[in-house]
Write a protein that holds these residues in place. Structure first.
Motif, mmCIF file in Angstrom:
data_model
loop_
_atom_site.group_PDB
_atom_site.id
_atom_site.type_symbol
_atom_site.label_atom_id
_atom_site.label_comp_id
_atom_site.label_asym_id
_atom_site.label_seq_id
_atom_site.Cartn_x
_atom_site.Cartn_y
_atom_site.Cartn_z
ATOM 1 N N ALA A 77 0.835 -1.209 0.000
ATOM 2 C CA ALA A 77 0.000 0.000 0.000
ATOM 3 C C ALA A 77 0.868 1.256 0.000
ATOM 4 C CB ALA A 77 -0.940 -0.003 1.202
ATOM 5 N N ILE A 78 1.956 1.233 0.737
ATOM 6 C CA ILE A 78 2.866 2.385 0.800
ATOM 7 C C ILE A 78 3.512 2.618 -0.559
ATOM 8 C CG2 ILE A 78 5.073 3.153 1.781
ATOM 9 C CD1 ILE A 78 4.028 1.767 4.443
ATOM 10 N N GLN A 79 4.001 1.538 -1.170
ATOM 11 C CA GLN A 79 4.632 1.671 -2.485
ATOM 12 C C GLN A 79 3.609 2.122 -3.533
ATOM 13 O OE1 GLN A 79 6.853 -1.749 -3.800
ATOM 14 N NE2 GLN A 79 7.609 -0.699 -5.611
ATOM 15 N N ALA A 80 2.400 1.600 -3.470
ATOM 16 C CA ALA A 80 1.352 1.998 -4.409
ATOM 17 C C ALA A 80 0.996 3.476 -4.246
ATOM 18 C CB ALA A 80 0.113 1.121 -4.215
ATOM 19 N N ALA A 81 0.962 3.955 -3.014
ATOM 20 C CA ALA A 81 0.665 5.373 -2.766
ATOM 21 C C ALA A 81 1.723 6.262 -3.409
ATOM 22 C CB ALA A 81 0.584 5.637 -1.264
ATOM 23 N N ILE A 82 2.975 5.874 -3.287
ATOM 24 C CA ILE A 82 4.077 6.657 -3.856
ATOM 25 C C ILE A 82 4.014 6.637 -5.378
ATOM 26 C CG2 ILE A 82 6.592 6.770 -4.108
ATOM 27 C CD1 ILE A 82 6.679 5.638 -1.165
ATOM 28 N N GLU A 83 3.806 5.464 -5.941
ATOM 29 C CA GLU A 83 3.798 5.339 -7.403
ATOM 30 C C GLU A 83 2.601 6.028 -8.040
ATOM 31 O OE1 GLU A 83 4.346 1.210 -8.334
ATOM 32 O OE2 GLU A 83 6.380 1.216 -7.533
ATOM 33 N N SER A 84 1.463 6.014 -7.381
ATOM 34 C CA SER A 84 0.280 6.628 -7.972
ATOM 35 C C SER A 84 0.250 8.144 -7.812
ATOM 36 C CB SER A 84 -0.996 6.019 -7.376
ATOM 37 O OG SER A 84 -1.116 6.375 -6.017
ATOM 38 N N ALA A 85 1.031 8.668 -6.895
ATOM 39 C CA ALA A 85 0.999 10.112 -6.614
ATOM 40 C C ALA A 85 1.555 10.952 -7.752
ATOM 41 C CB ALA A 85 1.770 10.412 -5.336
ATOM 42 N N LEU A 136 16.202 1.047 0.648
ATOM 43 C CA LEU A 136 17.306 0.071 0.581
ATOM 44 C C LEU A 136 17.149 -0.874 -0.614
ATOM 45 C CD1 LEU A 136 17.808 -0.794 4.360
ATOM 46 C CD2 LEU A 136 19.356 0.489 2.866
ATOM 47 N N GLU A 137 15.916 -1.215 -0.938
ATOM 48 C CA GLU A 137 15.633 -2.084 -2.081
ATOM 49 C C GLU A 137 15.679 -1.320 -3.405
ATOM 50 O OE1 GLU A 137 11.852 -3.984 -1.403
ATOM 51 O OE2 GLU A 137 12.463 -4.615 0.605
ATOM 52 N N GLU A 138 15.914 -0.009 -3.326
ATOM 53 C CA GLU A 138 15.978 0.882 -4.481
ATOM 54 C C GLU A 138 14.673 0.907 -5.287
ATOM 55 O OE1 GLU A 138 19.526 -0.016 -6.680
ATOM 56 O OE2 GLU A 138 20.814 0.724 -5.069
ATOM 57 N N LYS A 139 13.556 0.788 -4.570
ATOM 58 C CA LYS A 139 12.242 0.910 -5.188
ATOM 59 C C LYS A 139 11.687 2.317 -5.009
ATOM 60 C CE LYS A 139 11.081 -3.933 -4.742
ATOM 61 N NZ LYS A 139 10.198 -4.923 -4.120
ATOM 62 N N ARG A 149 11.040 13.738 1.340
ATOM 63 C CA ARG A 149 9.893 13.292 0.570
ATOM 64 C C ARG A 149 10.351 12.053 -0.192
ATOM 65 N NH1 ARG A 149 8.755 18.209 1.914
ATOM 66 N NH2 ARG A 149 6.740 19.128 1.871
ATOM 67 N N TYR A 150 9.394 11.305 -0.703
ATOM 68 C CA TYR A 150 9.724 10.048 -1.361
ATOM 69 C C TYR A 150 9.015 9.976 -2.705
ATOM 70 C CZ TYR A 150 11.248 9.124 3.351
ATOM 71 O OH TYR A 150 11.875 9.229 4.567
ATOM 72 N N GLU A 151 9.752 9.514 -3.729
ATOM 73 C CA GLU A 151 9.170 9.341 -5.045
ATOM 74 C C GLU A 151 9.603 7.991 -5.598
ATOM 75 O OE1 GLU A 151 10.421 12.565 -7.554
ATOM 76 O OE2 GLU A 151 12.509 11.966 -7.531
ATOM 77 N N SER A 152 8.864 7.522 -6.585
ATOM 78 C CA SER A 152 9.181 6.227 -7.177
ATOM 79 C C SER A 152 10.518 6.314 -7.908
ATOM 80 C CB SER A 152 8.086 5.801 -8.147
ATOM 81 O OG SER A 152 8.122 6.600 -9.303
ATOM 82 N N ASN A 153 11.193 5.206 -7.996
ATOM 83 C CA ASN A 153 12.452 5.205 -8.732
ATOM 84 C C ASN A 153 12.235 5.436 -10.216
ATOM 85 O OD1 ASN A 153 14.271 5.115 -6.711
ATOM 86 N ND2 ASN A 153 14.874 3.003 -6.998
ATOM 87 N N ALA A 185 10.355 7.766 -11.438
ATOM 88 C CA ALA A 185 10.485 9.225 -11.553
ATOM 89 C C ALA A 185 11.925 9.655 -11.303
ATOM 90 C CB ALA A 185 9.560 9.917 -10.568
ATOM 91 N N ALA A 186 12.573 9.034 -10.326
ATOM 92 C CA ALA A 186 13.928 9.444 -9.948
ATOM 93 C C ALA A 186 14.964 9.084 -11.005
ATOM 94 C CB ALA A 186 14.305 8.796 -8.618
ATOM 95 N N ASN A 187 14.659 8.110 -11.843
ATOM 96 C CA ASN A 187 15.641 7.651 -12.824
ATOM 97 C C ASN A 187 15.796 8.564 -14.024
ATOM 98 O OD1 ASN A 187 16.553 5.466 -11.370
ATOM 99 N ND2 ASN A 187 15.064 4.066 -12.238
ATOM 100 N N HIS A 188 14.987 9.589 -14.140
ATOM 101 C CA HIS A 188 15.202 10.576 -15.203
ATOM 102 C C HIS A 188 15.437 11.940 -14.550
ATOM 103 C CE1 HIS A 188 10.868 11.122 -14.554
ATOM 104 N NE2 HIS A 188 11.050 12.339 -15.011
ATOM 105 N N HIS A 189 16.295 12.719 -15.177
ATOM 106 C CA HIS A 189 16.686 14.017 -14.624
ATOM 107 C C HIS A 189 15.477 14.946 -14.564
ATOM 108 C CE1 HIS A 189 19.303 17.366 -13.702
ATOM 109 N NE2 HIS A 189 18.677 18.071 -14.620
ATOM 110 N N HIS A 190 15.221 15.481 -13.391
ATOM 111 C CA HIS A 190 14.142 16.444 -13.220
ATOM 112 C C HIS A 190 14.406 17.279 -11.971
ATOM 113 C CE1 HIS A 190 12.773 13.153 -10.613
ATOM 114 N NE2 HIS A 190 12.020 14.039 -9.980
ATOM 115 N N HIS A 191 13.603 18.297 -11.797
ATOM 116 C CA HIS A 191 13.729 19.201 -10.658
ATOM 117 C C HIS A 191 12.408 19.226 -9.905
ATOM 118 C CE1 HIS A 191 17.635 20.426 -12.071
ATOM 119 N NE2 HIS A 191 17.123 20.550 -13.277
ATOM 120 N N HIS A 192 12.300 20.128 -8.925
ATOM 121 C CA HIS A 192 11.093 20.143 -8.087
ATOM 122 C C HIS A 192 10.558 21.556 -7.878
ATOM 123 C CE1 HIS A 192 13.015 16.274 -7.033
ATOM 124 N NE2 HIS A 192 11.767 15.880 -7.169
ATOM 125 N N PHE A 193 9.283 21.617 -7.588
ATOM 126 C CA PHE A 193 8.574 22.860 -7.267
ATOM 127 C C PHE A 193 7.891 22.619 -5.931
ATOM 128 C CE2 PHE A 193 4.845 25.456 -6.893
ATOM 129 C CZ PHE A 193 5.141 26.648 -7.524
#
Length: 151
Positions: A10-18, A52-55, A67-71, A73-81
């Motif tokens: 559920a935690i991973q799904a919340a992060i990925e769907s956000a 630790l699992e790099e997810k 804050r936490y984001e899915s890998n 999203a993190a695997n491509h270069h981007h910035h934040h607002f």
């Protein structure tokens, strides 16, 4: 190997769907819709495991809780607002490009991070609605407001 639990799923799904970086509290609120009685300690314990699992990737902004984001999203270069009203953080997919010219002569830029600050669309719309309501409540100023009649 870590076992997968309903809470972790559920935690991973919340992060990925956000589709944006979430605070632990935001993750708790979203994951609780799937798994009732979820606590913040469980969220943090599972976040540590997912990192630790790099997810999941940690997004660190100066002076803020992580804050936490899915890998994905993190695997491509981007910035934040970051919204200065609601404090939510959003991904920015544009980049100003090569910043090497900004570094002092002789320095080598290895990476960069950029965070924009302002109001998100929701907070900006709410501020606009409040401003419009306040303008309606005030009487219109006299057309010659700068003109003063002698008393």
């Amino acid at each position: 190997m870590e076992r997968t639990t309903r809470q972790k799923t559920a935690i991973q799904a919340a992060i990925e769907s956000a589709q944006r970086p979430l605070s632990a509290q935001e993750i708790l609120e979203q994951a609780s819709l799937q798994v009732t009685q979820l606590g913040i300690a469980t969220v943090y314990r599972n976040l540590k495991s997912l990192v630790l699992e790099e997810k999941v990737h940690v997004v660190t902004l100066p002076g803020e809780n992580p804050r936490y984001e899915s890998n994905t999203a993190a695997n491509h270069h981007h910035h934040h607002f970051q919204c200065t009203t609601c404090q939510r953080v959003f991904d920015v997919h544009d980049c100003p490009g090569d910043l090497k010219r900004m570094a002092p002569q002789g320095f080598v830029v290895e990476r960069h991070e950029l965070t924009l600050y302002g109001r998100c669309a929701d907070c900006n719309a709410a501020a606009g609605a409040k401003g419009a309501a306040a303008a309606k409540a005030k009487p219109a100023p006299h057309a010659c407001a700068s003109h003063h009649d002698p008393a």
